[in-house]
Structure formats: structure tokens, C-alpha cells
Enzyme design. Structure first.
Site, PDB file in Angstrom:
ATOM      1  CD  GLN B  77      -1.045  -0.765   3.658  1.00  0.00           C
ATOM      2  OE1 GLN B  77      -2.273  -0.736   3.588  1.00  0.00           O
ATOM      3  NE2 GLN B  77      -0.409  -1.298   4.690  1.00  0.00           N
ATOM      4  CD  GLN B 108      -4.561   2.809  18.313  1.00  0.00           C
ATOM      5  OE1 GLN B 108      -4.724   1.602  18.116  1.00  0.00           O
ATOM      6  NE2 GLN B 108      -3.754   3.550  17.580  1.00  0.00           N
ATOM      7  CD  GLU B 152       0.768  -4.238   9.774  1.00  0.00           C
ATOM      8  OE1 GLU B 152      -0.169  -3.946  10.536  1.00  0.00           O
ATOM      9  OE2 GLU B 152       0.708  -4.073   8.523  1.00  0.00           O
ATOM     10  CG  ASP B 202      -5.928  -2.012  14.445  1.00  0.00           C
ATOM     11  OD1 ASP B 202      -6.750  -1.395  13.745  1.00  0.00           O
ATOM     12  OD2 ASP B 202      -4.913  -1.471  14.936  1.00  0.00           O
TER      13      ASP B 202
END
Lengths: 337, 337
Positions: B77, B108, B152, B202
Site C-alpha cells: 500500500q 485503540q 502485521e 485491527d
């Protein structure tokens, strides 16, 4: 009539020196895919409307414009209506979005039912501001109500709403409604003491014609006009943007209202920061527990052929609206009870 | 390192045909008072950043830019960081705001404590996505937690966050954290059954690298990786904008999670429509009552020298987050329990 006004009125771009006092600067987003509107005082060019104000510096929310339906300048403010591409028709006063057809339910239902569902059998209700008629539509769902007075300063807002927002201005059709065009502050002073069960202050931001509606003398007039144990609900800005204003309002209300003083909030996507808050206060008298509605309303209550069932409000979201993020709770609790 | 990357990577404006699939088009607001940024792939010109996407057609939120601090293109991205004039530093992925220093606390704290405060003594926690480290910071407040895995996909997000958002990426400093760079879907498949007490997803929006994280096979992997009575919390879009996506997510979760299935929401001003939602589900086993937190956390719990007290979350706002506007409740109740 309204359409005609638009062309008769002086069309201008706000001058630099006006930016500080008005909450009204309309800017443009360069998109390149939409026509330029010629000669527009609110400079909606290139197909988007942007809301820029010293009340929320450094950010802007923009809506894509399909067509401008009305532009005019009343004695009090700039008035504009446009058809947006995804939020329905939009009412703009002094460059600030007041309502869109897509999300007006959240604001109108919460500002009305938070106070009216908190007291048993409200009978006499006063609306200050709220010229679009949406709050009237919501008050009219309560069958206990016998009298609905509204004092709106700007007749153009009423006329424009009746013309372009029939599903909102439908509130005026209720036979219990009496419309007074005039200054809310002066109106309240003339009201006999203890007249109303509930007063709803549906104002614009505290720069412009609504400024006095955020000051202590106004709250004192409100308190006087309420019966013992009567309630007021006022538009009270955003916890994300205006904690300093909210802090002052809470302090003023705490001094003025001897019953309970509370802050509640809800989501309205087209308001700055996406939230709007309400001050809910009661006068000395029968205690009011705002957080636990004593006078619940069902989605279908008071429906007429022309009104729809409630879209947003319910008893759960009523109570939830009083739960504040820690950063806001800390400030508000230090000023309120 | 990160700064260097920005200049090495190809800088381009998104092509017309990419607009439909990416949630990434950055436009400009013509303001005339700020310099033009030359050669910007994300065309932040004239001093404002605007967020325009097919995920929220017809509207845009804009922030005034003081300075662009980083621009790069990872394998997954576009990544950008800028200093805004009123929201602190801002992290942008594929043209969409992921966090600002001013309001990141809301997201958060809620995505983390809604699940972790709903079960007694969480010990093993997995975060999927969340490369900025903010969720880790919040998980680390819970002293019962012994192991915090994070998977991640994009190392650039981790690096950029450590460089520009030290108060967010501080989460990585906790010795219980183990970072895995890789695909969350593949990672989950390799996890032994019943490993985690809680999984927090998330993710960014379901167009782009996070797409699979909204689909049923992913939810099935999540359910398998959780212990009986374990909980998951996933980012679940906006009730104002994405009821059709939410409807599908709820239906998928209802089929997959045999415990309870709930939707909660909170306010985040810089997310589209100003709100963001969460799916909270539990697997078969000890029942979980998400609406009444069994494991409350205090503002000062688990504070280190480098973390601040909770700014947003408290037990009241936890319960309130599950109260939905009627229009959303109707749709979600018809799909959930």
C-alpha cells in the site's frame, strides 16, 4: 417566493475580515468533474460544498453537490439548500450544515426525546430556534403534549424548510403548534413564570444569531419559564472540539438550574467531528433522573399519515448518551453534579 | 530508513481505473494560502489532505497539512505521514486516515478493552494488523497478559510508526510483545487450536490488503485459534455508511461463533461519518456477557513511564457502546442473537 429571494439578494463572497466572527466560510474542493456555479456568494464551485470555520480550525467536511436549490440572505444569516449526491437535501446557514435528509433523525430525535422522555406527561413545550420544524415533528409524537410553542428568529428558515424539507417541516402541520417569529431571548422574558414543562433550544453555533443562547442570562430566563421540576435541553457542541465552551455552559447551568445538570451526546455524521452534545437540566422541584427515561416512547407512538416511525431514538440509546469518554467526563464532572 | 524509502519509491497519482478497487484517492482543496507540494503521488497540494473513496461516496473529510513527513509505497500500500495543523501527526494508508494523534485514543482503547475487559484474566492475546502499535500499548495495560503476539503484513507501517508516532508505537517496547511480519490469514492457520484468550483484528477497510479479514474463512480460523469462551474483536465499519457490509459480517459471525455475537460502536472524528464499529464474538464455552465488563480496568492500570493514563475508555462507555440507534439495531438484531 423563496426562489425569487435568492436572485434579489446581494451575492458576495465573505470578506477576509468576516471569517473570524462568522462561522461561515464556504470553500471549494477542486474536483474537475462538475460545473462551476457562477456568481455564487457561497462559492460552491467545481461540484463540492466544504464547511470551513474558526469553530473547527484545520478541518473541513465536504459533500458533493448535485444541484443548488436555494440561496438567499435573510436579515440574520445566509441560507442555502442544495441537493447532495449521497446525503439527500442539505440545509446550510452561514456556511454551516444544519441538517441533511440522511442523518437529521439522530439530532432531531435525540434533542427532543432526551428531555420529553425524562418527565412524566409533558404538556406545554417551547422550542427556541428549530425553524426547520424537525423538533416539532418529534414533540408531536408525544400524545400528552397539549401546547407546542416555537420561537424562531428567521422566517426564511421556516419558509425554506416548508418548501424543500417537507418530511422535516411536517412538524408545523400539527394543530398544537403555534409559531412565533422573533427573538428567543425576548420571547422568554415575556413568558409568565413556570409556564413550560420542557424547553428545547435547537440553536446554531454560538457565533452568529445564536450567540446569546449560550450565555447565562438566557439560561436564567429558561429556568424562570419552566415549572418546578421542568426540563431544558440545549444544543451543546462537540466534546472533541469545544470542551472549553462546554465547560462554561456546564458551569453556567450548574449555577442556574437547581435540579440536575447533565451532558449527553450523540452521533451526527455531517456535524463537525461527527458528534453533537446536549445539556439537560431540571429546575428545583420533583427530581428528574435523565439517565433513566420515565416516559418511554415507542417507535410508532403518535404516528400520523405523514410522519415515519422513529429511526434513531430508543430507551437504550437514551441512557447510553449520558456515558462520556473519560477526557470529557473529567472536565464535566468537575463542573457539574 | 523510512524517509529514505520515500524518495526511492515510484511516485504517482492513482489512475482513473484504480479508483474503484482502491479506497485510495487523495484530492485537494483549493485554498490558495499554502504551497503546492511538487511531485506528490498522493497529490496533497495547496495545503489540505482530503479523503475521498468509493467506500463513502459523495463526501470527504479534509485536514490542513503543515508538513508532509513521509511518503512511501510498500509492497502492499501507499504509506504517508503528515503533520496536520490541528490533529497532530496523521498516518495515512492508501489515501485513508488510519490514525491521528488527537483522536487515536478512542479507537485503540475501545478495540482493545471492549474484548479484554469482557473476560477474566486474559493471558494470551493475538493482534492481527495494528502495525502502528497502539493496540499493543493498550493490551499491555492488562497485567494478567503473559504473551502478546502481533501479525502485521506491512513492515513499513511498523517502521514508520516507530519513527513518527512514538506515543503509539510505545506498545512495541513491552517485553511480552512478539512481532510477526506476515499475512494474518496464513499466520492464523498455523496457530494450534485453542491458543488464544483474545484476538483483536485491527484492520483497514475491506478493499485492499485487509479484504480477506472480513470473510468467513478468516472468521473460522479465528474461532479455531481461540480457547473455549475466548473472544474476538474486529474492526467493523460504520453504521451510517456500511450497514450492508455489517449485515454480512454479523451473519458470518453468527454462523461461526457459537458463544455470543455483538456489535458495538464508538466516535472517532477522523474516520468517515465520525464513527467506527466493532464485532465482538465469543466461542462456545464459558459464556461471555460483553455488555457488562467482568474485568474492569482503571485509568492508571499497567502504566509505565512511557504510557499515559486512559483518555477515552471507562466501564460506562464500554456498556454504552453496545446500545445502537434503532435503524442499526433492527438490521443487526435480525442477523444476531
Amino acid at each position: 417566493m423563496a426562489e425569487q429571494l435568492a436572485t434579489e439578494l446581494p451575492i458576495k463572497r465573505p470578506r477576509e475580515e468576516e471569517l473570524g466572527k462568522n462561522s461561515a466560510v464556504i470553500s471549494s474542493i477542486e474536483m474537475g468533474d462538475a460545473e462551476q456555479i457562477p456568481n455564487g456568494f457561497s462559492s460552491v464551485i467545481s461540484g463540492w460544498f466544504s464547511e470551513i470555520s474558526p469553530m473547527w480550525p484545520g478541518e473541513a467536511h465536504s459533500l458533493k453537490v448535485e444541484k443548488i436549490l436555494f440561496r438567499g440572505k435573510s436579515d440574520f444569516q445566509d441560507v442555502m439548500v442544495f441537493q447532495s449526491s449521497t446525503y439527500g437535501k442539505v440545509l446550510v446557514l452561514d456556511g454551516v450544515i444544519q441538517l441533511t435528509e440522511r442523518d437529521e433523525c439522530a439530532y432531531q430525535e435525540m434533542i427532543t426525546h432526551l428531555p420529553l422522555c425524562s418527565i412524566p406527561s409533558p404538556k406545554k413545550v417551547l422550542v427556541i430556534g428549530g425553524g426547520d420544524g424537525g423538533v416539532l415533528r418529534e414533540v408531536a409524537r408525544h400524545s400528552s403534549v397539549e401546547q407546542i410553542d416555537i420561537c424562531e428568529i428567521d422566517k426564511m428558515v421556516v419558509d425554506v424548510s416548508k418548501q424543500f424539507f417537507p418530511d422535516v417541516a411536517v412538524g408545523y402541520d400539527d394543530p398544537r403548534v403555534v409559531l412565533h417569529i422573533g427573538d428567543g431571548v425576548a420571547f422568554l422574558k415575556a413568558v409568565p413564570e413556570g409556564t413550560y414543562d420542557a424547553i428545547i433550544v435547537d440553536s446554531s453555533d454560538p457565533i452568529g444569531p445564536a450567540q446569546e443562547l449560550f450565555e447565562k442570562p438566557f439560561f436564567e430566563s429558561v429556568a424562570k419559564a419552566l415549572r418546578p421540576g421542568g426540563v431544558v435541553c440545549t444544543q451543546a457542541e462537540s466534546i472533541w472540539l469545544h470542551m472549553h465552551i462546554i465547560e462554561d455552559i456546564v458551569a453556567n447551568c450548574r449555577q442556574t438550574f437547581k435540579g440536575s445538570v447533565n451532558y449527553a451526546w450523540t452521533t451526527v455524521p455531517t456535524y463537525p467531528s461527527g458528534v453533537i452534545g446536549f445539556m439537560l437540566c431540571s429546575t428545583e422541584g420533583p427530581p428528574v433522573d435523565f439517565k433513566h427515561p420515565t416516559n418511554p416512547i415507542d417507535a410508532d407512538d403518535g404516528l400520523s399519515k405523514t410522519t415515519q416511525p422513529l429511526k434513531f431514538y430508543n430507551s437504550e440509546i437514551h441512557s447510553a448518551a449520558f456515558c462520556l469518554p473519560s477526557f470529557a467526563k473529567k472536565v464535566i464532572d468537575s463542573k457539574a453534579n
